[in-house]
Design a protein around this motif. Structure first.
Motif, PDB file in Angstrom:
ATOM      1  N   GLU A   7      46.640   4.111  18.911  1.00 28.20           N
ATOM      2  CA  GLU A   7      47.445   3.992  20.409  1.00 28.20           C
ATOM      3  C   GLU A   7      48.100   5.390  20.682  1.00 28.20           C
ATOM      4  O   GLU A   7      48.408   5.591  21.687  1.00 28.20           O
ATOM      5  CB  GLU A   7      48.364   2.724  20.172  1.00 28.20           C
ATOM      6  CG  GLU A   7      47.682   1.316  20.173  1.00 28.20           C
ATOM      7  CD  GLU A   7      48.858   0.434  20.000  1.00 28.20           C
ATOM      8  OE1 GLU A   7      49.958   0.731  20.036  1.00 28.20           O
ATOM      9  OE2 GLU A   7      48.442  -0.993  19.956  1.00 28.20           O
ATOM     10  N   THR A   8      48.762   6.218  19.825  1.00 28.25           N
ATOM     11  CA  THR A   8      49.260   7.127  19.948  1.00 28.25           C
ATOM     12  C   THR A   8      48.781   8.412  19.165  1.00 28.25           C
ATOM     13  O   THR A   8      48.304   8.029  18.216  1.00 28.25           O
ATOM     14  CB  THR A   8      50.822   7.130  19.609  1.00 28.25           C
ATOM     15  OG1 THR A   8      51.013   6.817  18.359  1.00 28.25           O
ATOM     16  CG2 THR A   8      51.479   6.055  20.678  1.00 28.25           C
ATOM     17  N   LEU A   9      48.952   9.543  19.556  1.00 33.90           N
ATOM     18  CA  LEU A   9      48.696  10.590  18.658  1.00 33.90           C
ATOM     19  C   LEU A   9      49.152  10.471  17.103  1.00 33.90           C
ATOM     20  O   LEU A   9      48.658  10.867  16.162  1.00 33.90           O
ATOM     21  CB  LEU A   9      48.990  11.987  19.181  1.00 33.90           C
ATOM     22  CG  LEU A   9      48.830  13.353  18.520  1.00 33.90           C
ATOM     23  CD1 LEU A   9      47.215  13.278  18.122  1.00 33.90           C
ATOM     24  CD2 LEU A   9      49.233  14.463  19.332  1.00 33.90           C
ATOM     25  N   GLU A  10      50.609  10.111  17.311  1.00 34.40           N
ATOM     26  CA  GLU A  10      51.468  10.024  16.052  1.00 34.40           C
ATOM     27  C   GLU A  10      50.657   9.082  15.047  1.00 34.40           C
ATOM     28  O   GLU A  10      50.374   9.509  13.968  1.00 34.40           O
ATOM     29  CB  GLU A  10      52.809   9.526  16.393  1.00 34.40           C
ATOM     30  CG  GLU A  10      53.524   9.639  15.152  1.00 34.40           C
ATOM     31  CD  GLU A  10      55.139   8.957  15.385  1.00 34.40           C
ATOM     32  OE1 GLU A  10      55.694   8.782  14.530  1.00 34.40           O
ATOM     33  OE2 GLU A  10      55.387   8.888  16.548  1.00 34.40           O
ATOM     34  N   LYS A  11      50.278   7.954  15.511  1.00 36.34           N
ATOM     35  CA  LYS A  11      49.673   7.091  14.838  1.00 36.34           C
ATOM     36  C   LYS A  11      48.239   7.576  14.333  1.00 36.34           C
ATOM     37  O   LYS A  11      47.797   7.221  13.120  1.00 36.34           O
ATOM     38  CB  LYS A  11      49.452   5.584  15.236  1.00 36.34           C
ATOM     39  CG  LYS A  11      50.581   5.021  15.620  1.00 36.34           C
ATOM     40  CD  LYS A  11      50.439   3.763  16.574  1.00 36.34           C
ATOM     41  CE  LYS A  11      51.919   2.745  16.587  1.00 36.34           C
ATOM     42  NZ  LYS A  11      51.645   1.795  17.292  1.00 36.34           N
ATOM     43  N   SER A  12      47.597   8.343  15.205  1.00 34.32           N
ATOM     44  CA  SER A  12      46.232   8.720  14.559  1.00 34.32           C
ATOM     45  C   SER A  12      46.381   9.810  13.664  1.00 34.32           C
ATOM     46  O   SER A  12      45.588   9.726  12.389  1.00 34.32           O
ATOM     47  CB  SER A  12      45.500   9.303  15.709  1.00 34.32           C
ATOM     48  OG  SER A  12      45.014   8.489  16.852  1.00 34.32           O
ATOM     49  N   LEU A  13      47.457  10.619  13.502  1.00 35.56           N
ATOM     50  CA  LEU A  13      47.715  11.680  12.690  1.00 35.56           C
ATOM     51  C   LEU A  13      48.234  10.950  11.306  1.00 35.56           C
ATOM     52  O   LEU A  13      47.833  11.478  10.127  1.00 35.56           O
ATOM     53  CB  LEU A  13      48.817  12.729  12.913  1.00 35.56           C
ATOM     54  CG  LEU A  13      48.316  13.629  14.169  1.00 35.56           C
ATOM     55  CD1 LEU A  13      49.389  14.429  14.587  1.00 35.56           C
ATOM     56  CD2 LEU A  13      47.131  14.570  13.785  1.00 35.56           C
ATOM     57  N   ASN A  14      48.892   9.955  11.576  1.00 40.31           N
ATOM     58  CA  ASN A  14      49.379   9.489  10.195  1.00 40.31           C
ATOM     59  C   ASN A  14      48.137   8.596   9.527  1.00 40.31           C
ATOM     60  O   ASN A  14      48.274   8.596   8.303  1.00 40.31           O
ATOM     61  CB  ASN A  14      50.371   7.886  10.483  1.00 40.31           C
ATOM     62  CG  ASN A  14      51.741   8.853  10.641  1.00 40.31           C
ATOM     63  OD1 ASN A  14      52.186   9.568   9.629  1.00 40.31           O
ATOM     64  ND2 ASN A  14      52.509   8.498  11.662  1.00 40.31           N
ATOM     65  N   THR A  15      47.530   8.196  10.140  1.00 42.12           N
ATOM     66  CA  THR A  15      45.957   7.505   9.553  1.00 42.12           C
ATOM     67  C   THR A  15      45.397   8.452   8.876  1.00 42.12           C
ATOM     68  O   THR A  15      44.724   7.893   7.945  1.00 42.12           O
ATOM     69  CB  THR A  15      45.053   6.930  10.706  1.00 42.12           C
ATOM     70  OG1 THR A  15      45.840   5.889  11.468  1.00 42.12           O
ATOM     71  CG2 THR A  15      43.984   6.091  10.204  1.00 42.12           C
ATOM     72  N   ILE A  16      45.221   9.721   9.609  1.00 40.04           N
ATOM     73  CA  ILE A  16      44.249  10.529   8.739  1.00 40.04           C
ATOM     74  C   ILE A  16      45.029  11.459   7.444  1.00 40.04           C
ATOM     75  O   ILE A  16      44.751  11.449   6.515  1.00 40.04           O
ATOM     76  CB  ILE A  16      43.707  11.869   9.629  1.00 40.04           C
ATOM     77  CG1 ILE A  16      42.671  11.212  10.498  1.00 40.04           C
ATOM     78  CG2 ILE A  16      43.256  12.875   9.075  1.00 40.04           C
ATOM     79  CD1 ILE A  16      42.170  11.979  11.645  1.00 40.04           C
ATOM     80  N   PHE A  17      46.352  11.816   7.879  1.00 44.46           N
ATOM     81  CA  PHE A  17      47.178  12.662   6.958  1.00 44.46           C
ATOM     82  C   PHE A  17      48.073  11.895   6.086  1.00 44.46           C
ATOM     83  O   PHE A  17      48.664  12.289   5.166  1.00 44.46           O
ATOM     84  CB  PHE A  17      47.765  13.701   7.755  1.00 44.46           C
ATOM     85  CG  PHE A  17      46.835  14.625   8.442  1.00 44.46           C
ATOM     86  CD1 PHE A  17      46.038  15.360   7.724  1.00 44.46           C
ATOM     87  CD2 PHE A  17      46.984  14.762   9.737  1.00 44.46           C
ATOM     88  CE1 PHE A  17      44.824  16.129   8.381  1.00 44.46           C
ATOM     89  CE2 PHE A  17      46.100  15.707  10.385  1.00 44.46           C
ATOM     90  CZ  PHE A  17      45.201  16.478   9.620  1.00 44.46           C
ATOM     91  N   GLY A  18      48.685  10.656   6.624  1.00 44.93           N
ATOM     92  CA  GLY A  18      49.604   9.860   6.114  1.00 44.93           C
ATOM     93  C   GLY A  18      49.706   9.876   4.597  1.00 44.93           C
ATOM     94  O   GLY A  18      50.583   9.925   3.701  1.00 44.93           O
ATOM     95  N   LYS A  19      48.450   9.311   3.992  1.00 38.58           N
ATOM     96  CA  LYS A  19      48.346   9.049   2.522  1.00 38.58           C
ATOM     97  C   LYS A  19      48.429  10.396   1.690  1.00 38.58           C
ATOM     98  O   LYS A  19      48.627  10.360   0.342  1.00 38.58           O
ATOM     99  CB  LYS A  19      47.384   8.215   2.265  1.00 38.58           C
ATOM    100  CG  LYS A  19      47.395   6.901   2.757  1.00 38.58           C
ATOM    101  CD  LYS A  19      46.161   6.069   2.558  1.00 38.58           C
ATOM    102  CE  LYS A  19      46.305   4.551   3.211  1.00 38.58           C
ATOM    103  NZ  LYS A  19      45.131   3.683   2.509  1.00 38.58           N
TER     104      LYS A  19
END
Length: 369
Positions: free
Chosen positions: A291-303
């Motif tokens: 839904e947001t850029l923040e969530k997309s970045l977290n999905t890719i880089f979070g782990k």
């Protein structure tokens, strides 16, 4: 005449004017339009003809128009152009050196997209310096296509702020476009024009190793469409009187890698203001749509940035997880701010916010090296 393009055409009809004038705010708060002017000819020796422009073009003039009183000023931006020098002698006092332009306006001069697009297309052929390769057109390039409004179209160059590897010491304002092989969709290089003084007008090309596959914009969009979850969602949204609008695909160089960001909007078939629905981020072989850029970045880089397990005998391992999360959060916030400015029609605010997003993504890339 209050139409600025009609105004300058009546004042100096022998110049060709850019179709994308832009407004700037001076230090004392006045609004001033800036327009790029071109000198053209169709009889330059040994030069290819480009549609209606002939076979010679120079961005020789920068025009300013005061939005309050309509005052028009013409400044010579390329003193080596014989045509503008001839016009200057014919109309003494009309054309002033660009050095006389107020400093607060000069800082907003940008390299024109129209001229850069022409140069990129020409360079796609003439970058070949080996006569045999050139004759056979073995290494012909092209500006890639991008999906927009239900159709494919040639990707437009875009402005961004970044630090140029090996040549730049600080971030600078540039105009750039990716390039692909003529019969392939991968990215082979990207071309940039510098907009800040003292390097204004200097062009750079960054080649990618031919032995390494670097995804191009067309391949990224194909991968997005082939993703089962994304494809299912897009099919659903394109039904029931609504349609999906693809935003501009942003290719952001980060050191030795690239991050792709593309917003998706939904609008009613009958019209109305498009609503930002999802933001797609692609990095390496990973794609995320949230839904947001923040969530997309977290999905890719979070782990990637979870604290590393440490044994008692090992040295402490630096943990930059909090820094990364902060960068992701701020990038998401700035992206949402950009969308709000876009809804209000504030293009200057939208551009400033998107520039901050790009810089934050570059900082994020530096953290994950």
């Amino acid at each position: 005449n209050r139409q600025i393009l009609e105004r300058v055409n009546k004042a100096m009809p022998f110049l060709i004017y850019d179709r994308d004038p832009y407004m700037v705010i001076t230090e004392n708060g006045r609004l001033v339009w800036m327009i790029d002017g071109y000198t053209t000819a169709n009889s330059y020796p040994y030069s290819a003809t480009l549609s209606e422009l002939g076979n010679y073009i120079r961005n020789s003039v920068k025009v300013t128009i005061d939005a309050y009183n309509g005052t028009v000023s013409f400044y010579i931006a390329d003193s080596t152009d014989p045509l503008i020098n001839a016009y200057s002698r014919i109309f003494p006092g009309v054309f002033k050196p660009v050095s006389l332009m107020p400093t607060d306006l000069r800082s907003h001069i940008r390299y024109p997209q129209a001229l850069f697009t022409i140069q990129a297309k020409v360079y796609s052929l003439y970058h070949m310096t080996d006569p045999q390769v050139f004759y056979n057109k073995e290494d012909l390039w092209k500006i890639p296509e991008s999906f927009s409004e239900g159709a494919t179209e040639t990707m437009m160059p875009y402005y961004t702020i970044m630090k140029l590897a090996e040549v730049g010491k600080t971030e600078e304002f540039i105009l750039m476009v990716p390039l692909s092989p003529a019969k392939k969709e991968n990215m082979i290089a990207w071309l940039a024009a510098r907009c800040d003084e003292p390097n204004y007008g200097k062009m750079l090309v960054f080649d990618f190793p031919k032995q390494n596959l670097v995804y191009g914009p067309e391949q990224i969009e194909s991968r997005i469409n082939q993703d089962p979850e994304i494809s299912k969602t897009l099919t659903l949204w394109n039904q029931g009187g609504s349609r999906v609008i693809w935003g501009s695909l942003l290719v952001i160089p980060v050191e030795q890698s690239l991050i792709y960001v593309q917003p998706l909007y939904i609008a009613a078939q009958s019209g109305g203001v498009p609503e930002l629905k999802r933001v797609i981020v692609s990095y390496g072989n990973s794609i995320a749509m949230e839904e947001t850029l923040e969530k997309s970045l977290n999905t890719i880089f979070g782990k990637t940035f979870e604290p590393l397990a440490q044994e008692a005998s090992s040295q402490p391992v630096p943990n930059n997880s909090s820094d990364v999360k902060s960068l992701i959060s701020e990038a998401g916030h700035q992206f949402e701010s950009a969308q709000e400015e876009l809804k209000r029609g504030n293009w200057a605010g939208y551009g400033n916010a998107m520039q901050k997003v790009e810089q934050l993504l570059k900082d994020l890339g530096n953290k994950i090296k």
